[in-house]
Design a protein around this motif. Structure first.
Motif, PDB file in Angstrom:
ATOM      1  N   UNK A  53       0.834  -1.260  -0.063  1.00  0.00           N
ATOM      2  CA  UNK A  53      -0.026  -0.081  -0.083  1.00  0.00           C
ATOM      3  C   UNK A  53       0.850   1.270  -0.023  1.00  0.00           C
ATOM      4  N   UNK A  54       1.613   1.366  -1.019  1.00  0.00           N
ATOM      5  CA  UNK A  54       2.400   2.480  -1.332  1.00  0.00           C
ATOM      6  C   UNK A  54       2.057   3.168  -2.806  1.00  0.00           C
ATOM      7  N   UNK A  55       2.569   4.227  -2.830  1.00  0.00           N
ATOM      8  CA  UNK A  55       2.392   5.080  -4.070  1.00  0.00           C
ATOM      9  C   UNK A  55       3.433   4.570  -5.241  1.00  0.00           C
ATOM     10  N   UNK A  56       3.015   4.994  -6.484  1.00  0.00           N
ATOM     11  CA  UNK A  56       3.819   4.790  -7.314  1.00  0.00           C
ATOM     12  C   UNK A  56       5.147   5.464  -7.469  1.00  0.00           C
ATOM     13  N   UNK A  57       5.178   6.833  -6.950  1.00  0.00           N
ATOM     14  CA  UNK A  57       6.263   7.629  -6.936  1.00  0.00           C
ATOM     15  C   UNK A  57       7.162   7.174  -5.853  1.00  0.00           C
ATOM     16  N   UNK A  75       5.810   6.456   5.528  1.00  0.00           N
ATOM     17  CA  UNK A  75       4.767   6.657   4.859  1.00  0.00           C
ATOM     18  C   UNK A  75       3.523   6.004   5.881  1.00  0.00           C
ATOM     19  N   UNK A  76       2.419   6.215   5.356  1.00  0.00           N
ATOM     20  CA  UNK A  76       1.157   5.664   6.367  1.00  0.00           C
ATOM     21  C   UNK A  76       1.344   4.332   7.029  1.00  0.00           C
ATOM     22  N   UNK A  77       1.783   3.404   6.145  1.00  0.00           N
ATOM     23  CA  UNK A  77       1.962   1.868   6.580  1.00  0.00           C
ATOM     24  C   UNK A  77       3.358   1.297   6.018  1.00  0.00           C
ATOM     25  N   UNK A  78       4.313   2.150   5.598  1.00  0.00           N
ATOM     26  CA  UNK A  78       5.604   1.415   5.429  1.00  0.00           C
ATOM     27  C   UNK A  78       6.510   2.390   5.300  1.00  0.00           C
ATOM     28  N   UNK A  79       7.740   1.927   5.343  1.00  0.00           N
ATOM     29  CA  UNK A  79       8.942   2.793   5.206  1.00  0.00           C
ATOM     30  C   UNK A  79       9.737   2.562   3.932  1.00  0.00           C
ATOM     31  N   UNK A  80       9.885   3.523   3.264  1.00  0.00           N
ATOM     32  CA  UNK A  80      10.782   3.446   1.994  1.00  0.00           C
ATOM     33  C   UNK A  80      12.016   3.710   2.219  1.00  0.00           C
ATOM     34  N   UNK A  81      13.039   2.503   1.885  1.00  0.00           N
ATOM     35  CA  UNK A  81      14.324   2.800   1.947  1.00  0.00           C
ATOM     36  C   UNK A  81      15.185   2.651   0.926  1.00  0.00           C
ATOM     37  N   UNK A  82      15.932   3.538   0.516  1.00  0.00           N
ATOM     38  CA  UNK A  82      16.847   3.538  -0.794  1.00  0.00           C
ATOM     39  C   UNK A  82      18.225   4.027  -0.276  1.00  0.00           C
ATOM     40  N   UNK A  83      19.257   2.768   0.181  1.00  0.00           N
ATOM     41  CA  UNK A  83      20.527   3.204   0.551  1.00  0.00           C
ATOM     42  C   UNK A  83      21.243   2.275  -0.151  1.00  0.00           C
ATOM     43  N   UNK A  84      21.957   2.952  -1.367  1.00  0.00           N
ATOM     44  CA  UNK A  84      22.999   2.363  -2.271  1.00  0.00           C
ATOM     45  C   UNK A  84      22.408   1.124  -2.790  1.00  0.00           C
ATOM     46  N   UNK A  85      22.872  -0.069  -2.513  1.00  0.00           N
ATOM     47  CA  UNK A  85      22.128  -1.357  -3.151  1.00  0.00           C
ATOM     48  C   UNK A  85      21.161  -1.820  -2.292  1.00  0.00           C
ATOM     49  N   UNK A  86      20.774  -1.426  -1.016  1.00  0.00           N
ATOM     50  CA  UNK A  86      19.744  -1.820  -0.276  1.00  0.00           C
ATOM     51  C   UNK A  86      18.541  -1.004  -0.532  1.00  0.00           C
ATOM     52  N   UNK A  91       7.398  -2.597   6.574  1.00  0.00           N
ATOM     53  CA  UNK A  91       6.132  -2.584   7.084  1.00  0.00           C
ATOM     54  C   UNK A  91       6.245  -3.183   8.508  1.00  0.00           C
ATOM     55  N   UNK A  92       5.085  -3.234   9.230  1.00  0.00           N
ATOM     56  CA  UNK A  92       5.104  -3.742  10.703  1.00  0.00           C
ATOM     57  C   UNK A  92       5.021  -5.302  10.703  1.00  0.00           C
ATOM     58  N   UNK A  93       5.011  -5.931   9.373  1.00  0.00           N
ATOM     59  CA  UNK A  93       5.155  -7.388   9.420  1.00  0.00           C
ATOM     60  C   UNK A  93       6.217  -7.949   8.640  1.00  0.00           C
ATOM     61  N   UNK A  94       6.595  -7.482   7.500  1.00  0.00           N
ATOM     62  CA  UNK A  94       7.665  -7.974   6.811  1.00  0.00           C
ATOM     63  C   UNK A  94       8.415  -6.813   6.074  1.00  0.00           C
ATOM     64  N   UNK A  95       9.599  -7.378   5.396  1.00  0.00           N
ATOM     65  CA  UNK A  95      10.567  -6.497   4.866  1.00  0.00           C
ATOM     66  C   UNK A  95      10.366  -7.063   3.412  1.00  0.00           C
ATOM     67  N   UNK A  96      10.577  -6.224   2.455  1.00  0.00           N
ATOM     68  CA  UNK A  96      10.661  -6.207   1.030  1.00  0.00           C
ATOM     69  C   UNK A  96      11.987  -5.938   0.695  1.00  0.00           C
ATOM     70  N   UNK A 225       9.520  13.722  10.584  1.00  0.00           N
ATOM     71  CA  UNK A 225      10.088  12.744   9.887  1.00  0.00           C
ATOM     72  C   UNK A 225      10.260  11.335  10.508  1.00  0.00           C
ATOM     73  N   UNK A 226      10.976  11.860  11.769  1.00  0.00           N
ATOM     74  CA  UNK A 226      11.122  10.720  12.398  1.00  0.00           C
ATOM     75  C   UNK A 226       9.819   9.980  13.183  1.00  0.00           C
ATOM     76  N   UNK A 227       8.936  10.675  13.365  1.00  0.00           N
ATOM     77  CA  UNK A 227       7.663  10.436  14.014  1.00  0.00           C
ATOM     78  C   UNK A 227       7.001   9.546  12.804  1.00  0.00           C
ATOM     79  N   UNK A 228       7.282   9.936  11.675  1.00  0.00           N
ATOM     80  CA  UNK A 228       6.593   8.960  10.571  1.00  0.00           C
ATOM     81  C   UNK A 228       7.077   7.779  10.563  1.00  0.00           C
ATOM     82  N   UNK A 229       8.144   7.266  11.044  1.00  0.00           N
ATOM     83  CA  UNK A 229       8.687   5.880  10.853  1.00  0.00           C
ATOM     84  C   UNK A 229       8.170   5.024  12.056  1.00  0.00           C
TER      85      UNK A 229
END
Length: 394
Positions: A53-57, A75-86, A91-96, A225-229
Motif C-alpha cells: 500500500x504505497x504510491x507509484x512515486x 509513509x502511512x503503513x511502510x518505510x521506503x528505504x533507498x540506501x545504495x544497493x539496499x 512494514x510492521x509485518x515484513x521487509x521487502x 519525519x522521525x515520527x512518521x517512521x
C-alpha cells in the motif's frame, strides 16, 4: 536454532541449485516476515503497491534504473528505504528487498533472518548469564522489549550500509597509502596514473558516503519525519478509536535483539510514548550517523593526504623546473660571452688591409687575450646580476 530463518521457495528459480541461473531482475523481491521466514517473490510494481500500500512515486525511488539519491521516507503503513544497493520496503509485518540474488543483498537477507524472529519465552527462561546462574540480566530483558519490528529491520539495513561503505573505505586506504608513498619516492607515468585512478575512486566513494550521511542528518533534524517512521505506533493509534490523542500506550509486536544503543539510554521504557516522542529512533539514527561520519572522516583524511602528496610533487617539479631554468640561463650567458669573442674574430678576419697589421706580430696575441678577458667579464657580469636578483641560487 530459533533465530535462523528458512527460505521458502515459491518458484523453481528459488532452489539453491538454480541460484546461478536466476539473475537479478527488477521484478525479483524477497520478503522476510517477523518470524524470519524468507519468500522469493516475482512481483511487478502494481503487485508491490497492492501488497504494501504505497504510491507509484515511492516505488520509483527503488527503481535501480533511475538514479535517485539515498532516502528514508516514512509513509502511512511502510518505510521506503533507498540506501545504495539496499532498496527495501519495511512494514510492521515484513521487509521487502529488491534483487535478492545480488551479492550485496544476500548478507542483508541472512542478517534479517537471524535478527528479526522474536525470542522465545522458553529460551529466555533458559538463558544463562556470565556466571552460569541461568538468570537473565535486566539489560537483556529491557533490550528485548525495546524496538518494534520496523526499527529492528531499519537497524539491520543501516548497519549493513554503514559496514559496506566502511569496508570499501578500508580497501581504498589499503591501496592508496602505499601508492602515494611510492609516488613520492619515484615520480613516473605509471605511479601518476595509479594515483589518478585511486583519487577518482575516492571521489566517487566520498559522494556515496556523503549522500547517506546527509540523509541521516536531515532525518535527525526533523522530528516529524522521525515520527512518521513509527509504524507500530500509528497502527496502534488507528486501531484505538477511544484514544484521546494524549500519551499513547502500546507494546511492540515482537521483542528485539541486540541493539547498538548505549545501556544508559535503555533506562527509559519503550512502553509509554507521546505522539511526538522520537527519542529511541533518534538514538538509533545517531549511532549510525556517528559511524558514517567516522567513515567520512577517514575519506577526508585520505583526501588531505592526497592533497599533501600533490603539493609535495608540485614542489619537486617546481624545483626541477628551476634547475632547468638556471641551466638555461648559464648556457645563454655562455653563448652571449662567446658571441663577443666571435665578434672580435669576425672583425679581424675580414679581408681589409690594416697599416698596423704589418711587422706587428705581437698584436694578435694581445687581441686574443683581451677578447677572452672581455668575454669572461660579460659572463661573470650576467651571472652576478642573476644571483643578485635571485634568478639563480647562490
Amino acid at each position: 536454532m530459533a533465530g535462523e530463518g528458512v527460505v521458502v521457495p515459491v518458484d523453481p528459480f528459488s532452489q539453491p541449485g538454480l541460484l546461478i541461473k536466476k539473475t537479478a531482475v527488477s521484478r525479483s523481491w524477497v520478503s522476510v516476515d517477523s518470524g524470519g521466514q524468507s519468500t522469493v517473490l516475482d512481483l511487478d510494481k502494481y503487485g508491490v503497491m497492492k501488497r504494501v500500500e504505497i504510491h507509484a512515486r515511492d516505488l520509483r525511488i527503488l527503481d535501480p534504473l533511475l538514479s535517485y539519491p539515498s532516502a528514508i521516507f516514512g509513509r502511512e503503513k511502510a518505510i521506503v528505504l533507498n540506501l545504495e544497493h539496499i532498496k527495501a520496503i519495511i512494514t510492521t509485518e515484513e521487509v521487502l528487498l529488491r534483487d535478492p540474488f545480488d551479492d550485496n543483498v544476500i548478507p542483508i537477507v541472512e542478517e534479517l533472518q537471524r535478527r528479526l524472529p522474536p525470542v522465545n519465552a522458553s529460551s529466555l527462561g533458559q538463558g544463562e548469564d556470565e556466571d552460569g546462574t541461568g538468570v537473565q540480566t535486566e539489560d537483556q530483558t529491557s533490550e528485548s522489549d525495546e524496538f518494534p519490528f520496523e526499527f529492528r529491520a531499519l537497524e539491520v539495513a543501516l548497519e549493513g550500509i554503514c559496514s559496506f561503505l566502511d569496508a570499501r573505505t578500508r580497501e581504498l586506504e589499503t591501496d592508496a597509502y602505499p601508492a602515494l608513498d611510492e609516488l613520492t619516492s619515484m615520480i613516473s607515468s605509471r605511479n601518476l596514473d595509479r594515483v589518478r585512478k585511486l583519487k577518482s575512486a575516492m571521489t566517487r566513494l566520498t559522494n556515496r558516503v556523503l549522500k547517506v550521511r546527509d540523509e541521516l542528518e536531515q532525518l535527525l533534524d526533523d522530528d516529524d519525519d522521525m515520527a512518521d517512521l513509527y509504524l507500530s505506533r500509528k497502527l496502534s493509534f488507528a486501531s484505538s478509536p477511544s484514544n484521546d490523542g494524549a500519551d499513547l500506550t502500546w507494546s511492540p509486536a515482537s521483542p528485539t535483539i541486540e541493539s547498538k544503543i548505549s545501556r544508559a539510554s535503555r533506562a527509559t521504557p519503550f512502553s509509554t510514548h507521546g505522539d511526538n516522542d522520537v527519542e529511541e529512533l533518534e538514538m538509533l539514527l545517531e549511532a549510525y550517523f556517528m559511524q558514517i561520519e567516522a567513515t567520512s572522516n577517514k575519506l577526508t583524511t585520505l583526501r588531505e593526504y592526497i592533497d599533501d602528496t600533490e603539493d609535495y610533487i608540485n614542489i619537486q617539479l617546481d624545483n626541477h623546473r628551476n634547475q632547468l631554468i638556471q641551466l638555461e640561463l648559464f648556457l645563454l650567458s655562455g653563448t652571449v660571452s662567446l658571441s663577443v669573442y666571435s665578434l672580435v674574430a669576425a672583425i679581424f678576419g675580414m679581408n681589409i688591409p690594416y697599416p698596423w697589421n704589418h711587422n706587428h706580430g705581437y698584436v694578435f696575441k694581445w687581441v686574443v687575450i683581451l677578447a677572452g678577458i672581455l668575454s669572461a667579464s660579460v659572463f661573470m657580469s650576467i651571472t652576478t646580476y642573476s644571483r643578485h636578483k635571485g634568478l639563480v641560487g647562490s
